[in-house]
Design a protein around this motif. Structure first.
Motif, PDB file in Angstrom:
ATOM      1  N   ALA A 150       0.821  -1.214   0.000  1.00  0.00           N
ATOM      2  CA  ALA A 150       0.000   0.000   0.000  1.00  0.00           C
ATOM      3  C   ALA A 150       0.852   1.260   0.000  1.00  0.00           C
ATOM      4  O   ALA A 150       0.502   2.255  -0.653  1.00  0.00           O
ATOM      5  CB  ALA A 150      -0.940  -0.005   1.204  1.00  0.00           C
ATOM      6  N   GLY A 151       1.987   1.245   0.725  1.00  0.00           N
ATOM      7  CA  GLY A 151       2.849   2.424   0.791  1.00  0.00           C
ATOM      8  C   GLY A 151       3.371   2.856  -0.566  1.00  0.00           C
ATOM      9  O   GLY A 151       3.197   4.018  -0.965  1.00  0.00           O
ATOM     10  N   PRO A 152       4.035   1.964  -1.308  1.00  0.00           N
ATOM     11  CA  PRO A 152       4.485   2.358  -2.645  1.00  0.00           C
ATOM     12  C   PRO A 152       3.345   2.652  -3.609  1.00  0.00           C
ATOM     13  O   PRO A 152       3.496   3.474  -4.515  1.00  0.00           O
ATOM     14  CB  PRO A 152       5.331   1.164  -3.107  1.00  0.00           C
ATOM     15  CG  PRO A 152       4.994   0.041  -2.187  1.00  0.00           C
ATOM     16  CD  PRO A 152       4.568   0.657  -0.905  1.00  0.00           C
ATOM     17  N   ALA A 153       2.195   1.994  -3.433  1.00  0.00           N
ATOM     18  CA  ALA A 153       1.046   2.319  -4.291  1.00  0.00           C
ATOM     19  C   ALA A 153       0.604   3.761  -4.056  1.00  0.00           C
ATOM     20  O   ALA A 153       0.327   4.505  -5.006  1.00  0.00           O
ATOM     21  CB  ALA A 153      -0.103   1.350  -4.022  1.00  0.00           C
ATOM     22  N   ARG A 154       0.554   4.178  -2.779  1.00  0.00           N
ATOM     23  CA  ARG A 154       0.187   5.573  -2.477  1.00  0.00           C
ATOM     24  C   ARG A 154       1.214   6.539  -3.056  1.00  0.00           C
ATOM     25  O   ARG A 154       0.861   7.564  -3.653  1.00  0.00           O
ATOM     26  CB  ARG A 154       0.089   5.775  -0.956  1.00  0.00           C
ATOM     27  CG  ARG A 154      -1.126   5.162  -0.295  1.00  0.00           C
ATOM     28  CD  ARG A 154      -1.256   5.659   1.139  1.00  0.00           C
ATOM     29  NE  ARG A 154      -0.112   5.298   1.960  1.00  0.00           N
ATOM     30  CZ  ARG A 154      -0.013   4.190   2.684  1.00  0.00           C
ATOM     31  NH1 ARG A 154      -1.001   3.309   2.673  1.00  0.00           N
ATOM     32  NH2 ARG A 154       1.064   3.950   3.418  1.00  0.00           N
ATOM     33  N   ALA A 155       2.488   6.233  -2.864  1.00  0.00           N
ATOM     34  CA  ALA A 155       3.547   7.143  -3.299  1.00  0.00           C
ATOM     35  C   ALA A 155       3.531   7.366  -4.808  1.00  0.00           C
ATOM     36  O   ALA A 155       3.860   8.451  -5.285  1.00  0.00           O
ATOM     37  CB  ALA A 155       4.905   6.611  -2.858  1.00  0.00           C
ATOM     38  N   THR A 156       3.143   6.343  -5.551  1.00  0.00           N
ATOM     39  CA  THR A 156       3.152   6.432  -7.014  1.00  0.00           C
ATOM     40  C   THR A 156       1.784   6.784  -7.593  1.00  0.00           C
ATOM     41  O   THR A 156       1.622   6.825  -8.816  1.00  0.00           O
ATOM     42  CB  THR A 156       3.644   5.107  -7.622  1.00  0.00           C
ATOM     43  OG1 THR A 156       2.852   4.018  -7.111  1.00  0.00           O
ATOM     44  CG2 THR A 156       5.105   4.859  -7.283  1.00  0.00           C
ATOM     45  N   GLY A 157       0.804   7.022  -6.728  1.00  0.00           N
ATOM     46  CA  GLY A 157      -0.511   7.430  -7.195  1.00  0.00           C
ATOM     47  C   GLY A 157      -1.357   6.324  -7.772  1.00  0.00           C
ATOM     48  O   GLY A 157      -2.316   6.588  -8.514  1.00  0.00           O
ATOM     49  N   LEU A 158      -1.053   5.075  -7.410  1.00  0.00           N
ATOM     50  CA  LEU A 158      -1.812   3.930  -7.925  1.00  0.00           C
ATOM     51  C   LEU A 158      -2.887   3.553  -6.906  1.00  0.00           C
ATOM     52  O   LEU A 158      -2.720   2.657  -6.079  1.00  0.00           O
ATOM     53  CB  LEU A 158      -0.873   2.752  -8.194  1.00  0.00           C
ATOM     54  CG  LEU A 158       0.194   3.012  -9.254  1.00  0.00           C
ATOM     55  CD1 LEU A 158       1.128   1.808  -9.393  1.00  0.00           C
ATOM     56  CD2 LEU A 158      -0.437   3.351 -10.609  1.00  0.00           C
ATOM     57  N   ALA A 159      -4.018   4.242  -6.977  1.00  0.00           N
ATOM     58  CA  ALA A 159      -5.070   4.085  -5.973  1.00  0.00           C
ATOM     59  C   ALA A 159      -5.864   2.794  -6.134  1.00  0.00           C
ATOM     60  O   ALA A 159      -6.687   2.464  -5.273  1.00  0.00           O
ATOM     61  CB  ALA A 159      -6.022   5.275  -6.047  1.00  0.00           C
ATOM     62  N   ASP A 160      -5.610   2.044  -7.191  1.00  0.00           N
ATOM     63  CA  ASP A 160      -6.411   0.844  -7.446  1.00  0.00           C
ATOM     64  C   ASP A 160      -5.796  -0.422  -6.873  1.00  0.00           C
ATOM     65  O   ASP A 160      -6.334  -1.519  -7.056  1.00  0.00           O
ATOM     66  CB  ASP A 160      -6.617   0.656  -8.949  1.00  0.00           C
ATOM     67  CG  ASP A 160      -5.315   0.410  -9.712  1.00  0.00           C
ATOM     68  OD1 ASP A 160      -4.237   0.753  -9.167  1.00  0.00           O
ATOM     69  OD2 ASP A 160      -5.367  -0.121 -10.838  1.00  0.00           O
ATOM     70  N   ARG A 161      -4.680  -0.320  -6.150  1.00  0.00           N
ATOM     71  CA  ARG A 161      -3.990  -1.525  -5.683  1.00  0.00           C
ATOM     72  C   ARG A 161      -3.329  -1.285  -4.328  1.00  0.00           C
ATOM     73  O   ARG A 161      -3.356  -0.192  -3.794  1.00  0.00           O
ATOM     74  CB  ARG A 161      -2.958  -1.983  -6.711  1.00  0.00           C
ATOM     75  CG  ARG A 161      -1.791  -1.025  -6.901  1.00  0.00           C
ATOM     76  CD  ARG A 161      -1.076  -1.285  -8.220  1.00  0.00           C
ATOM     77  NE  ARG A 161      -1.894  -0.838  -9.344  1.00  0.00           N
ATOM     78  CZ  ARG A 161      -1.623  -1.074 -10.612  1.00  0.00           C
ATOM     79  NH1 ARG A 161      -0.541  -1.755 -10.932  1.00  0.00           N
ATOM     80  NH2 ARG A 161      -2.419  -0.635 -11.577  1.00  0.00           N
ATOM     81  N   GLY A 162      -2.727  -2.351  -3.781  1.00  0.00           N
ATOM     82  CA  GLY A 162      -2.036  -2.246  -2.501  1.00  0.00           C
ATOM     83  C   GLY A 162      -2.872  -2.700  -1.322  1.00  0.00           C
ATOM     84  O   GLY A 162      -2.351  -2.848  -0.216  1.00  0.00           O
ATOM     85  N   LEU A 163      -4.158  -2.940  -1.539  1.00  0.00           N
ATOM     86  CA  LEU A 163      -5.067  -3.395  -0.486  1.00  0.00           C
ATOM     87  C   LEU A 163      -5.942  -4.511  -1.024  1.00  0.00           C
ATOM     88  O   LEU A 163      -6.230  -4.573  -2.221  1.00  0.00           O
ATOM     89  CB  LEU A 163      -5.976  -2.250  -0.014  1.00  0.00           C
ATOM     90  CG  LEU A 163      -5.320  -1.022   0.606  1.00  0.00           C
ATOM     91  CD1 LEU A 163      -6.373   0.049   0.834  1.00  0.00           C
ATOM     92  CD2 LEU A 163      -4.635  -1.385   1.917  1.00  0.00           C
ATOM     93  N   ILE A 164      -6.382  -5.387  -0.133  1.00  0.00           N
ATOM     94  CA  ILE A 164      -7.390  -6.381  -0.488  1.00  0.00           C
ATOM     95  C   ILE A 164      -8.743  -5.805  -0.105  1.00  0.00           C
ATOM     96  O   ILE A 164      -9.077  -5.667   1.073  1.00  0.00           O
ATOM     97  CB  ILE A 164      -7.132  -7.729   0.217  1.00  0.00           C
ATOM     98  CG1 ILE A 164      -5.842  -8.351  -0.325  1.00  0.00           C
ATOM     99  CG2 ILE A 164      -8.311  -8.667   0.019  1.00  0.00           C
ATOM    100  CD1 ILE A 164      -5.454  -9.644   0.355  1.00  0.00           C
ATOM    101  N   ALA A 165      -9.491  -5.409  -1.114  1.00  0.00           N
ATOM    102  CA  ALA A 165     -10.800  -4.800  -0.902  1.00  0.00           C
ATOM    103  C   ALA A 165     -11.606  -4.934  -2.183  1.00  0.00           C
ATOM    104  O   ALA A 165     -11.040  -5.021  -3.281  1.00  0.00           O
ATOM    105  CB  ALA A 165     -10.660  -3.329  -0.514  1.00  0.00           C
TER     106      ALA A 165
END
Length: 397
Positions: A330-345
């Motif tokens: 989730a951390g690198p997804a946030r940093a790179t602006g990839l809001a569609d990944r990094g979490l199971i939801a």
């Protein structure tokens, strides 16, 4: 009917591990706590961890596939295909190939960076991992400014980093082993290398204006920017004022604290955690993590490191696994602006890892789902059923 049903497993939902089942439809997670209905592919995830896929915003291990020995080159398409397999088999479902564009000829030249970018664009549909281009611009490479400006404006660069290794290069010229490695990498004679360095250093006064111009182009294009090896809070502030809000490998605690206080993303190398310290003798990543001064761990030069680092942090009591995993997903997804990944939801991209954590420091990857497709499987007994299915639901097993 769903495409993939994951039965059971301890899934990382938010900040907790929850026994649940997942349903995947197309490229996305369709349902958490999914009922066991019909699925084209069902996988037994019981007694396994179910984790969001790893996002690697800085990895340059692909260089070893391109040049496994000094002066020994392999085709870029072969190297990238092998790197994709390595990334996926280590749980990396989103990979930013950190490509150096330097004033050096050879492996890290502007010509090589261009060829890598073009090869990634051509091969992207064939890769199992979502593969992106992270351009590491050596700021003294003034001759490449016009071309990089065009790449940024055309949307061909996914991350843009400012690197300045000139002081280190000059210092290493007095160290025979390091000097020889640099010279071999460029393919130049020792005398030609000396002359090249002297010419590049002589243009130092032109570097700040070039950096400012390129940052303006990146801002206009909406490209996220990083600064590399920030040495002081003042250096970090100067780059932040240019719109560079990711601090990559700040070399001391003072600079990392300055970055954290401003809300910048802070990146350290996962190999640093796994090995217990930096190979350069600089900041110890585990210490920075314990102090809340790291938000992202990158593979850096070793693809297995992110998976191993998260479990090392948990085993050492630095962070609980859920928070340690945030650093690689989730951390690198946030940093790179990839809001569609990094979490199971529900509704998120179906990048999912099944991990056997029986041995705490040696997590074993059992399966990888990337973009809703099973792309890696090490234990076929986990397959419960495969209905008649379009082939895209199962890429590799």
């Amino acid at each position: 009917m769903t495409d993939i049903f994951l039965e059971g497993g301890r899934a990382l939902i938010g900040a907790e591990f929850v026994e649940t089942s997942l349903g995947v439809s197309g490229p996305d997670i369709a349902r958490v706590d999914a009922p066991g209905g019909r699925a084209r592919l069902a996988i037994d995830a019981r007694n396994l961890l179910v984790l969001p896929g790893i996002v690697d915003l800085h990895g340059d291990a692909f260089e070893r596939q391109m040049m496994p020995r000094a002066g020994v080159d392999f085709p870029i398409d072969v190297a990238l295909a092998d790197s994709d397999r390595q990334a996926i088999s280590n749980g990396i479902t989103t990979v930013f190939h950190a490509t150096t564009c330097s004033w050096e000829p050879g492996l890290r030249s502007a010509d090589n960076a261009r060829e890598l970018m073009e090869a990634i664009e051509r091969q992207r549909p064939q890769f199992a991992a979502d593969t992106r281009f992270h351009l590491r611009h050596e700021t003294y490479n003034l001759g490449a400014e016009a071309e990089i400006t065009q790449w940024l404006a055309e949307g061909r660069v996914d991350l843009f980093a400012f690197n300045d290794h000139m002081d280190g290069t000059v210092a290493d010229m007095a160290k025979p082993r390091k000097r020889n490695r640099m010279v071999e990498r460029t393919g130049l004679t020792s005398e030609d290398f000396d002359g090249l360095v002297a010419r590049i250093v002589s243009r130092a006064a032109d570097v700040p204006a070039s950096v400012s111009r390129l940052a303006a182009v990146a801002r206009a294009a909406g490209v996220r920017m990083l600064s590399h090896d920030d040495a002081t809070p003042a250096m970090r502030r100067e780059y932040r004022e240019l719109g560079t809000d990711i601090a990559e490998f700040p070399i001391n605690e003072e600079t990392a604290r300055a970055a954290a206080s401003a809300g910048d993303a802070i990146v350290y190398g996962a190999p640093n955690v796994v090995r217990g310290g930096s190979h350069t003798g600089w900041t110890r990543a585990s210490d920075m993590i314990a102090k809340g001064l790291c938000s992202v761990l990158a593979s850096d030069y070793y693809y297995p490191a992110q998976l191993l680092a998260a479990f090392r942090l948990a085993a050492d009591g630095v962070l609980p696994l859920a928070k340690a995993w945030d650093l690689v997903s989730a951390g690198p997804a946030r940093a790179t602006g990839l809001a569609d990944r990094g979490l199971i939801a529900e509704g998120r991209r179906a990048d999912i890892l099944l991990v056997d954590d029986t041995i705490p420091l040696r997590p074993r990857l059992v399966a990888v789902i990337a973009g809703g497709k099973l792309v890696h499987l090490t234990d076929a007994t986990r397959l419960l059923s495969v209905a008649a299915t379009p082939r895209e639901a199962v890429v590799a097993a």
